[in-house]
Motif scaffolding. Structure first.
Motif, short mmCIF file in Angstrom:
data_model
loop_
_atom_site.label_atom_id
_atom_site.label_comp_id
_atom_site.label_asym_id
_atom_site.label_seq_id
_atom_site.Cartn_x
_atom_site.Cartn_y
_atom_site.Cartn_z
N LEU A 261 18.42 -5.52 1.91
CA LEU A 261 18.38 -6.94 2.28
C LEU A 261 18.08 -7.78 1.04
O LEU A 261 18.78 -8.78 0.78
CB LEU A 261 17.30 -7.17 3.34
N LEU A 262 17.07 -7.39 0.27
CA LEU A 262 16.74 -8.14 -0.93
C LEU A 262 17.91 -8.10 -1.92
O LEU A 262 18.29 -9.13 -2.49
CB LEU A 262 15.48 -7.57 -1.58
N LYS A 276 17.74 -16.46 -4.76
CA LYS A 276 16.63 -15.56 -5.11
C LYS A 276 15.42 -15.86 -4.24
O LYS A 276 14.79 -14.93 -3.69
CB LYS A 276 16.28 -15.70 -6.59
N ARG A 277 15.08 -17.13 -4.09
CA ARG A 277 13.91 -17.47 -3.27
C ARG A 277 14.16 -17.14 -1.79
O ARG A 277 13.26 -16.65 -1.09
CB ARG A 277 13.56 -18.95 -3.43
N PHE A 283 13.01 -10.94 2.67
CA PHE A 283 12.47 -9.61 2.40
C PHE A 283 11.05 -9.51 2.97
O PHE A 283 10.72 -8.56 3.70
CB PHE A 283 12.48 -9.37 0.89
N VAL A 284 10.21 -10.49 2.64
CA VAL A 284 8.84 -10.50 3.14
C VAL A 284 8.82 -10.70 4.65
O VAL A 284 8.05 -10.06 5.39
CB VAL A 284 8.03 -11.61 2.43
N ASP A 285 9.69 -11.60 5.15
CA ASP A 285 9.78 -11.85 6.59
C ASP A 285 10.15 -10.59 7.36
O ASP A 285 9.58 -10.30 8.42
CB ASP A 285 10.81 -12.95 6.85
N PHE A 286 11.09 -9.81 6.81
CA PHE A 286 11.51 -8.57 7.46
C PHE A 286 10.35 -7.57 7.51
O PHE A 286 10.11 -6.93 8.54
CB PHE A 286 12.69 -7.96 6.72
N ASP A 296 -2.29 0.32 4.70
CA ASP A 296 -3.34 0.85 5.57
C ASP A 296 -4.71 0.24 5.26
O ASP A 296 -5.60 0.26 6.11
CB ASP A 296 -3.42 2.38 5.42
N GLU A 297 -4.87 -0.27 4.04
CA GLU A 297 -6.15 -0.89 3.67
C GLU A 297 -6.18 -2.37 4.00
O GLU A 297 -7.17 -3.05 3.73
CB GLU A 297 -6.42 -0.70 2.16
N GLY A 298 -5.10 -2.90 4.56
CA GLY A 298 -5.04 -4.31 4.91
C GLY A 298 -4.61 -5.22 3.77
O GLY A 298 -4.68 -6.45 3.91
N ASP A 299 -4.16 -4.64 2.66
CA ASP A 299 -3.69 -5.44 1.54
C ASP A 299 -2.18 -5.62 1.64
O ASP A 299 -1.47 -4.76 2.16
CB ASP A 299 -4.03 -4.76 0.21
N MET A 300 -1.67 -6.72 1.08
CA MET A 300 -0.23 -6.95 1.08
C MET A 300 0.45 -5.91 0.19
O MET A 300 -0.06 -5.55 -0.87
CB MET A 300 0.09 -8.36 0.59
N VAL A 301 1.59 -5.42 0.63
CA VAL A 301 2.28 -4.38 -0.13
C VAL A 301 2.84 -4.90 -1.44
O VAL A 301 3.12 -4.13 -2.35
CB VAL A 301 3.42 -3.76 0.71
N ILE A 302 3.01 -6.22 -1.54
CA ILE A 302 3.52 -6.80 -2.78
C ILE A 302 3.00 -8.21 -2.92
O ILE A 302 3.02 -9.00 -1.97
CB ILE A 302 5.07 -6.78 -2.79
#
Length: 337
Positions: A261-262, A276-277, A283-286, A296-302
């Protein structure tokens, strides 16, 4: 057919020349064979010994092979300095040796070709094994160094957000570049991934982008051209991600759908402006729609910096680097998920 001990077999690196002694099964031909640049090199004098023919005969067959463009002087011949010679000597690779052997119709040529091919195969396998071991060792040492950097980042003496952020980016993404090196060496596998992944409809995607557009325009960071569709470009991107092959999804995992997708959004330019934006946003929405935006730690993957870097990496890439980037993104998501 037998081989004696190697004259120099201390290093199996592909870039290091190796010499072995070839001896035909009947014992009549004995040649010092040079292995270099993943092939075999013999001089005309050595081919004379190998085939049991006069050097004038060997020279004539080589000339005919060059004339018929079976081989070329540029890629199949090189001049080397050897002991007891006051001038460089021409050496010819295995392609030339085989060509001469066929012209002579000599069984010695067939025997030598089989022996040389087997030895080359062994060198390539040994070289691959050593390179893999060397890479794994370097990888382990680098990961240990990164662990130390991450530990140091927790020190209360480090109070500058920028310093902490830089250390986090280095620690977070170096692993994916190690994967990228593995892919370049043919060592990177597809991650297992999480099956499925629900894509937005074109209407849902455009609604979300229109909301983003309003926010950006309010801050003076976009114009009316932002996310304006060019034909059915967005339909095509989302449709491609939904397609199947022989009844199976072409992109069966969340990781593969997200990565493609990205890539498609950035490279296919479905919008007049802001590809690009828009691609980074969808990408984030998907990932959010499919519960993969947080690990698993509750942090954003990126984070924002990483997402911007990844998007620019895709935008600046050549088409022949597509699979490399797809693998990079999929492995990154697999690690962080």
């Amino acid at each position: 057919m037998t081989t004696n001990d190697c004259i120099d077999n201390s290093n199996v690196d592909d870039n290091q020349a190796k010499i072995e002694i070839y001896q035909a099964a009947d014992g009549q031909a004995r040649v010092d064979v040079l292995f270099e640049q993943e092939t075999v090199w013999l001089s005309q004098a050595q081919m004379t010994d190998l085939f049991g023919r006069d050097q004038s005969v060997i020279s004539r067959h080589i000339a005919n092979a060059l004339k018929d463009e079976e081989v070329s002087e540029k890629s199949n011949m090189q001049k080397m300095h050897i002991a007891n010679s006051d001038r460089p000597v021409a050496f010819y690779d295995l392609d030339v040796v085989i060509s001469v052997g066929y012209r002579i119709k000599s069984p010695q040529g067939v025997q030598f070709r089989r022996w040389a091919t087997q030895r080359l195969r062994e060198y390539l396998v040994q070289g691959y094994t050593l390179n893999k071991q060397r890479f794994d060792k370097n990888s382990s040492e680098l990961q240990q160094a990164l662990a130390l950097i991450k530990k140091t980042a927790q020190s209360p003496e480090l109070k500058t957000d920028e310093v902490r952020g830089l250390i986090e980016i280095i620690s977070r993404y170096t692993q994916t570049f190690l994967w990228l090196q593995r892919y370049d060496e043919g060592l990177l596998d597809d991650p297992a991934g999480q099956a499925g992944g629900v894509l937005p409809t074109t209407h849902e995607a455009m609604t979300a982008l229109e909301d983003l557009k309003s926010q950006l325009m309010a801050r003076g960071e976009a114009t009316e051209l932002f996310a304006r569709p060019r034909g059915d470009g967005l339909d095509s991107v989302l449709g491609n991600l939904q397609q199947s092959v022989f009844g199976e999804p072409a992109y069966p995992t969340i990781e593969s759908k997200a990565a493609h997708l990205l890539y498609f959004m950035v490279k296919n330019h479905p919008f007049t402006d802001g590809n690009k934006r828009s691609g980074a946003f969808l990408f984030v929405d998907f990932l959010h729609r499919n519960g993969r935006l947080l690990n698993d730690e509750g942090d954003m993957v990126i984070n924002n910096t990483g997402l911007a870097a990844l998007t620019l990496l895709v935008a600046e890439s050549n088409p022949d680097q597509k699979e490399t980037l797809i693998k990079l993104i999929m492995n990154m998501l697999s690690l962080e998920g």
